[in-house]
Design an enzyme around this catalytic site. Structure first.
Site, mmCIF file in Angstrom:
data_model
loop_
_atom_site.group_PDB
_atom_site.id
_atom_site.type_symbol
_atom_site.label_atom_id
_atom_site.label_comp_id
_atom_site.label_asym_id
_atom_site.label_seq_id
_atom_site.Cartn_x
_atom_site.Cartn_y
_atom_site.Cartn_z
ATOM 1 N N ARG A 67 14.530 -37.677 24.392
ATOM 2 C CA ARG A 67 15.273 -38.925 24.297
ATOM 3 C C ARG A 67 14.375 -40.088 24.691
ATOM 4 O O ARG A 67 13.539 -39.971 25.570
ATOM 5 C CB ARG A 67 16.483 -38.906 25.236
ATOM 6 N N GLY A 89 19.077 -35.827 21.302
ATOM 7 C CA GLY A 89 20.046 -36.889 21.547
ATOM 8 C C GLY A 89 19.772 -38.165 20.768
ATOM 9 O O GLY A 89 20.676 -38.975 20.575
ATOM 10 N N CYS A 130 18.523 -30.574 34.927
ATOM 11 C CA CYS A 130 18.686 -30.318 36.362
ATOM 12 C C CYS A 130 19.633 -29.152 36.643
ATOM 13 O O CYS A 130 20.116 -29.002 37.769
ATOM 14 C CB CYS A 130 19.153 -31.581 37.081
ATOM 15 N N GLY A 131 19.944 -28.337 35.642
ATOM 16 C CA GLY A 131 20.621 -27.090 35.951
ATOM 17 C C GLY A 131 22.041 -26.891 35.452
ATOM 18 O O GLY A 131 22.686 -25.925 35.846
ATOM 19 N N LYS A 132 22.535 -27.760 34.556
ATOM 20 C CA LYS A 132 23.904 -27.568 34.061
ATOM 21 C C LYS A 132 24.022 -26.277 33.260
ATOM 22 O O LYS A 132 24.931 -25.483 33.488
ATOM 23 C CB LYS A 132 24.345 -28.757 33.190
ATOM 24 N N ASN A 178 22.224 -23.629 33.267
ATOM 25 C CA ASN A 178 22.070 -22.450 34.120
ATOM 26 C C ASN A 178 23.316 -22.189 34.954
ATOM 27 O O ASN A 178 23.744 -21.042 35.074
ATOM 28 C CB ASN A 178 20.842 -22.629 35.016
ATOM 29 N N ASN A 186 10.020 -30.051 27.209
ATOM 30 C CA ASN A 186 11.389 -30.305 26.764
ATOM 31 C C ASN A 186 11.728 -29.484 25.511
ATOM 32 O O ASN A 186 12.597 -29.842 24.734
ATOM 33 C CB ASN A 186 11.609 -31.797 26.502
ATOM 34 N N ARG A 227 13.523 -26.797 23.291
ATOM 35 C CA ARG A 227 14.956 -26.502 23.380
ATOM 36 C C ARG A 227 15.359 -25.374 22.441
ATOM 37 O O ARG A 227 14.669 -25.076 21.481
ATOM 38 C CB ARG A 227 15.763 -27.757 23.019
ATOM 39 N N PHE A 237 19.666 -20.283 41.032
ATOM 40 C CA PHE A 237 20.160 -19.443 39.940
ATOM 41 C C PHE A 237 21.346 -18.587 40.400
ATOM 42 O O PHE A 237 22.319 -19.141 40.904
ATOM 43 C CB PHE A 237 19.005 -18.622 39.351
#
Ligand code: GTP
Ligand code: SPV
Ligand code: MN
Length: 598
Positions: free
Chosen positions: A69, A210, A261-263, A265, A374, A376, A501
């Site tokens: 982005r 995005g 930042c971990g969403k 996961n 990054n 994906r 985790f």
């Protein structure tokens, strides 16, 4: 096929086609056959290559300058500058439209204009919305088919008068007669623009994530946040998960963490505590609305995941690895010589003879990663083994707790609970986090990212804070409880103090206990922290000193932090709700008392 196109859509498409001059127009219906045809075209164009080890899977390689982005090319073009607020790039809408008009003139020459009708949430659901994206990128079209529900039924809804969002996208790379295409067409001139009053999106130049899959951040967050403000709901950068206890108890949690930042996961958590099981509902975006029972109900408006590849492994996220066995569109990962994908963190050992994300032989002695940081994966949500069987229930799920978080190497404890909704809004408004490769910019630098929405709020962030406060007033004692977590505390050598985790289940377990008052917690100036013996640490190897470091309130450090928050709040001027100034003063006074007592 064109017979069921909504008249309003056809009029818009005709207008755009007259300007952009594509060689053909293709109305998509979201069928598997279309998906096969488009991926075939992309293979022939060299945009994607097969990943033979994973049936139905492909790898797309973007150009070097189109990998994330671009926040400094993202614009909110509200009529008044103050309505975009101090955290957004504002541009005058009339001027922006004329700039874009010029750029879009002839911008699709030699290309196909795809019309992608999509629904966010099941069509007709009480929280759902619909839109149509026009794009001249087949990569964007197939990604939209994985990430959203693409269906011609959207046309019927539009003909019946349903509200819909227009999202226009061009890579800005017209082809002259006979000119050969390149693998990743794009244009160095880039604009990702939003017109909040008319609910329109226009994006030019980039084909990545995005910037180009406009249903995601542009619609589901920036435009939807404005709609939500006007209509009394919320559009948030949040995962949604369900925890199921062996006793049958069920807890629904929504969590906002900044990009990478971990969403994903946490949404796919494999609980290290056998009494809890986690089911995935969403990994990036939540739309939340008060229900008739007075509680806050949430849906995941998306249909797929656009997840961070690096760091994903059998150890860290087995669910994601299983989900990726087939039918995945990878972007910017590395390839092995036996036809599989690879990225940093997938295995300790780097396979020999890798092809890097740029398609070149990988040099393991160099300082460049094989996969882009990054990189994906794009995949249907239904492929996650952990997906909740009812994840697309149109009415959504009643949220019991909201979690905020970020990457903070020091100070911010493993978990804390806010004292009230209003204090929770204060906590959300002060989230800060190390920047990641999800956006162009300095990786590692700490910045304030309120509600993990800094790049995604479509209006004045001060007003957005106010909207959160109003929602809390409406929800009253039915409001979810608000927590803050931090998996990313580090020691002097840069190692993580908390294993993270699967072990994050221990934190969710404490949250679940707090929700029913099973543990009292410890009052501190910054919120309620766990006592060491309130955390279920069975089977976890962590020494008392380390644990203590991550569950105590460092009064000195928090005083500095609050001074910084004060400076941050000043940016919002009179648009900062008074309640938040008062919360800041309250925290500061509690810190002063604690300091005096120590
Ligand atoms: P966006 O899709 O950009 O909005 O990101 P996201 O919040 O979904 O991030 P994601 O879950 O994909 O995590 C990004 C990175 O953080 C990955 O490299 C993960 O391996 C890493 N990560 C996730 N959870 C943890 C954790 O508990 N501890 C540590 N140390 N790293 C984690
Ligand atoms: C993020 O950056 O928060 C993402 C990836 O989820 S993108 O869709 O590119 O914005
Ligand atoms: Mn995101």
């Amino acid at each position: 096929m064109t017979h069921d196109v909504a008249q309003d859509v056809r009029d818009w498409v005709d207008e755009i086609a007259a300007k952009t001059q594509p060689k053909e127009i293709r109305y998509l219906a979201g069928t598997d056959e279309e998906y096969r045809e488009l991926t075939q075209d992309l293979l022939e164009a060299g945009t994607i290559v097969p990943v033979p080890k994973r049936p139905g899977s492909y790898l797309a390689r973007s150009s070097r300058d189109d990998v994330a982005r671009m926040e400094d090319r993202t614009f909110i073009c509200s009529e008044h500058e103050i309505d975009a607020g101090p955290t957004n790039n504002w541009h005058d809408p009339t001027e922006m439209r004329s700039t874009l008009d010029e750029l879009f003139t002839g911008s699709m020459r030699g290309r196909t204009l795809f019309v992608v009708p999509f629904t966010m949430g099941p069509l007709g659901g009480p929280i759902s919305q619909i839109g149509v994206e026009i794009t001249d990128s087949a990569y964007v079209a197939v990604s939209m088919m994985l990430m959203t529900r693409v269906t011609p039924e959207v046309h019927g809804a539009i003909d019946e008068g349903a509200f819909w969002v227009k999202a226009l996208h061009s890579v800005g790379a017209p082809l002259d007669q006979g000119q050969e295409d390149i693998a990743w067409p794009s244009n160095p001139t880039r604009y990702i623009t939003h017109f909040p009053e008319t609910r329109e999106i226009i994006s030019y130049g980039s084909a990545y994530g995005g910037n180009a899959l406009l249903a995601k951040k542009a619609f589901a967050l920036r435009i939807a946040s404005v709609m939500a403000r006007d209509e009394g709901w919320m559009a948030e950068h949040m995962l949604i998960l369900r925890m199921r206890h062996e006793t049958g108890r069920v807890v629904h949690i929504a969590g906002a963490f900044p990009s990478a930042c971990g969403k994903t996961n946490l949404a796919m958590l494999q609980s290290s505590l056998p009494e809890w099981q986690v089911e995935t509902i969403g990994d990036d975006i939540a739309w939340l609305r008060p229900g008739s029972d007075g509680r806050l109900w949430a849906i995941n408006p998306e249909y797929g995941f656009f997840g961070v590849a690096p760091g994903t492994s059998e150890k860290t996220n087995k669910v994601a690895m299983d989900m990726m066995e087939r039918d995945v569109m990878f972007t910017n990962v590395a390839l092995t010589d036996d036809g599989d994908v690879w990225w940093e963190g997938m295995s300790k050992e780097i396979p020999a003879n890798l092809t890097d994300w740029q398609g070149n032989a990988y040099d393991p002695t160099g300082d460049q990663p094989a996969a882009h940081p990054n990189a994906r994966f794009t995949v249907r949500a239904s492929q996650a083994p952990s997906i909740a069987p009812d994840y697309d229930a149109p009415e959504g799920f009643p949220i019991d707790a909201i979690i905020f978080g970020g990457r903070r190497p020091s100070l911010v404890p493993l978990v804390l609970q806010s004292r009230s909704w209003q204090h929770g809004v204060f906590v959300g408004s002060t989230i800060s986090s190390q920047q990641t490769a999800a956006a162009e910019g300095p990786v590692g630098q700490i910045r304030r990212d309120p509600f993990a929405m800094l790049p995604f709020a479509g209006y004045n962030m001060g007003d957005y804070f106010g909207h959160w406060l109003r929602m809390g007033e409406q929800l009253g004692d039915r409001a979810p409880k608000i927590f803050n977590v931090n998996w990313f505390r580090r020691d002097e050598d840069g190692g993580f103090l908390w294993p993270g985790f699967s072990e994050n289940a221990r934190v969710l377990d404490w949250i679940a206990k707090r929700l029913v008052g099973e543990v009292p917690g410890v009052e501190t100036p910054v919120g309620i922290l766990p006592a060491a013996d309130e955390l279920n640490l069975t089977g976890l190897d962590i020494d008392a000193e380390t644990l203590n470091a991550i569950i105590t309130c460092d009064v000195d450090g928090w005083q500095d932090e609050m001074n910084d928050v004060g400076a941050f709040f000043e940016r919002f001027g009179h648009r900062l709700p008074n309640e938040l100034s008062r919360e800041l003063a309250d925290v500061q006074s509690r810190l002063s008392s604690a300091y005096a007592a120590s």
